[in-house]
Scaffold this active site. Structure first.
Site, short mmCIF file in Angstrom:
data_model
loop_
_atom_site.label_atom_id
_atom_site.label_comp_id
_atom_site.label_asym_id
_atom_site.label_seq_id
_atom_site.Cartn_x
_atom_site.Cartn_y
_atom_site.Cartn_z
CG ASP A 91 -15.25 -6.06 -2.10
OD1 ASP A 91 -14.05 -6.28 -1.90
OD2 ASP A 91 -16.16 -6.88 -1.85
CG PHE A 124 -10.86 -8.13 -6.29
CD1 PHE A 124 -11.90 -9.02 -6.43
CD2 PHE A 124 -10.02 -7.93 -7.38
CE1 PHE A 124 -12.12 -9.71 -7.62
CE2 PHE A 124 -10.21 -8.60 -8.57
CZ PHE A 124 -11.26 -9.49 -8.70
CB CYS A 130 -3.52 -13.90 -1.25
SG CYS A 130 -5.30 -14.14 -1.48
CB ALA A 147 -13.87 -7.80 -10.20
NE ARG A 188 -2.80 -1.48 3.43
CZ ARG A 188 -3.27 -2.67 3.81
NH1 ARG A 188 -4.05 -3.37 3.01
NH2 ARG A 188 -2.96 -3.16 5.01
CG ASP A 208 -5.18 -7.69 -2.69
OD1 ASP A 208 -4.68 -8.82 -2.86
OD2 ASP A 208 -5.32 -7.16 -1.58
#
Length: 419
Positions: free
Chosen positions: A269, A247, A363, A299, A231, A323
């Site tokens: 989101d 997201f 992730c 999205a 960030r 993300d």
């Protein structure tokens, strides 16, 4: 104590301090005399020995492919100060890297195997530690963990336990999986009316920005601490740019982009609750700021311009952040996940202006760095634009990787310059 004996030559990984014992490596189990059943109880401490009867370590037993998670090597008993010693050591690491300071009281204190406590996650938000157990053994040890947190971490006055969605679903678990283990009524937690239903009014600080933390209803422990350093990098690039945070969850990247001088920031989101939190966070840090708009939308639909009545007139962006949640939570889903990463990155590369910058992440622990990079490469080739890699990103220092456990590396990201 129940003893687990390994098959011949299966002790080598433990001698290299890898903390997992797989079920296929076990030759037999010698139960403690007090056992009533014919198998160890999930969560109990077991001793692990080689086929030659050499003591290898002690860990938590669990049904599944990972049968034992080792807590201590070369011993058959945990020392009496085990929890305090491990938690204190983790805290000293966070002190050493400069995370604990007045403008930053938000950090991960325990990162599972990375802090030599496999199956345990602890995030600290100001004076509250939020604990998640990813193994039955850690669930059974929750009260000892809470007491050690109170003893060893100076700012912690409350310990909240949230493991309803992290424990193996097949396990028969006794005890509460959500709720305060320790709560100091005089702490910063205030039972006030909030825009978030059934939640305490609570703020924590990350690099000088305030974030509304909702560990009761939010994802994970309430906030994604692992993107803190990334960030900061977005903030560096945001000046004068039209930014899209896809997201967005609670808007971490959006706030940093606004502070970095972004011209506009759109947060997207699929969850309306997440969008509500984004708006609360933006209002707290940048009251009445006309640069920010938030949308509850899918999205792919948003990037395909299928959203009607958008307040923003922007159709292309200078800086886009992708993300997404984990597209692959296990190995069987990797192929579909890679298709998803390729599809969403292709859409973003299409939408970004010439000279634009794309931050893109995965992730998914099951997707390795090379596979993710290949998916992004395929997306760029599909769109046919020139793309350069500016940065290769990863998880921050408070999400350490145990050098003996490379599987702990899960977050990977790329910063791309798109001609």
């Amino acid at each position: 104590m129940t003893t687990v004996f390994l098959k011949p030559k299966k002790e080598e990984s433990l001698k290299r301090f890898h903390p997992w014992v797989f079920s296929g490596a076990i030759a037999r189990v010698l139960l403690d005399a007090s056992h009533k059943g014919d198998a160890p109880v999930e969560g109990e401490l077991v001793s692990v020995r080689s086929a030659a009867n050499e003591v290898l370590g002690i860990g938590h037993w669990q049904i599944g492919s990972i049968a034992v998670r080792i807590l201590a090597f070369g011993v058959e008993q945990l020392p009496s100060d085990f929890w305090c010693e491990r938690i204190h050591a983790a805290y000293k690491v966070r002190e050493a890297i400069g995370l604990i300071r007045p403008d930053n009281n938000t950090f991960r204190l325990i990162h599972g195997e990375g802090d030599f406590l496999p199956g345990l996650i602890v995030d600290v938000y100001a004076d509250t530690a939020v604990v998640q157990a990813h193994s039955i053994g850690m669930h059974e040890s929750r009260n000892e963990i809470a007491n050690a947190l109170m003893s060893e971490i100076p700012q912690v006055q409350n310990v909240y336990y949230k493991s309803d969605d992290t424990l193996p679903f097949k396990a028969s678990i006794e005890g509460d999986k959500v709720g305060y283990l320790i709560k100091n009524q005089e702490s910063k937690i205030k039972n006030q009316k909030s825009k978030i239903p059934n939640s305490d009014e609570f703020w924590s600080v990350e690099n000088g920005l305030e974030f509304r933390i909702d560990w009761l209803r939010g994802q994970k422990t309430g906030f994604f601490v692992d993107q803190r350093e990334n960030r900061v990098l977005v903030e560096r690039y945001a000046s004068g740019k039209d930014v899209l945070n896809m997201f967005c969850y609670t808007g971490g990247f959006s706030l940093y982009a606004l502070r970095g001088g972004a011209k506009t920031v759109d947060s997207v989101d699929v969850s309306q609750k997440a969008i509500d939190l984004v708006n609360i966070n933006v209002a707290r840090n940048f009251p009445n700021d006309p640069r920010h708009h938030a949308y509850a939308a899918d999205a792919f639909d948003f990037l395909s311009e299928k959203i009607k009545n958008q307040k923003s007139k922007i159709t292309n962006y200078d800086l886009i952040i992708l993300d997404p949640p984990a597209f692959a939570k296990h190995r069987d889903a990797v192929k579909n996940a890679l298709r998803g990463y390729q599809r969403i990155n292709a859409k973003a590369i299409e939408k970004i202006r010439p000279g634009g910058i794309l931050f893109t992440f995965s992730c998914s622990q099951a997707v390795d760095k090379e596979a993710f990079r290949l998916a992004v490469f395929s997306a760029a080739a599909q769109v046919g634009r020139k793309v350069r890699i500016l940065h290769q990103l990863h998880q921050p220092q408070d999400h350490p990787i145990n050098i003996y456990h490379p599987e702990g590396e899960y977050l990977k990201g790329l910063v791309l310059y798109v001609e």
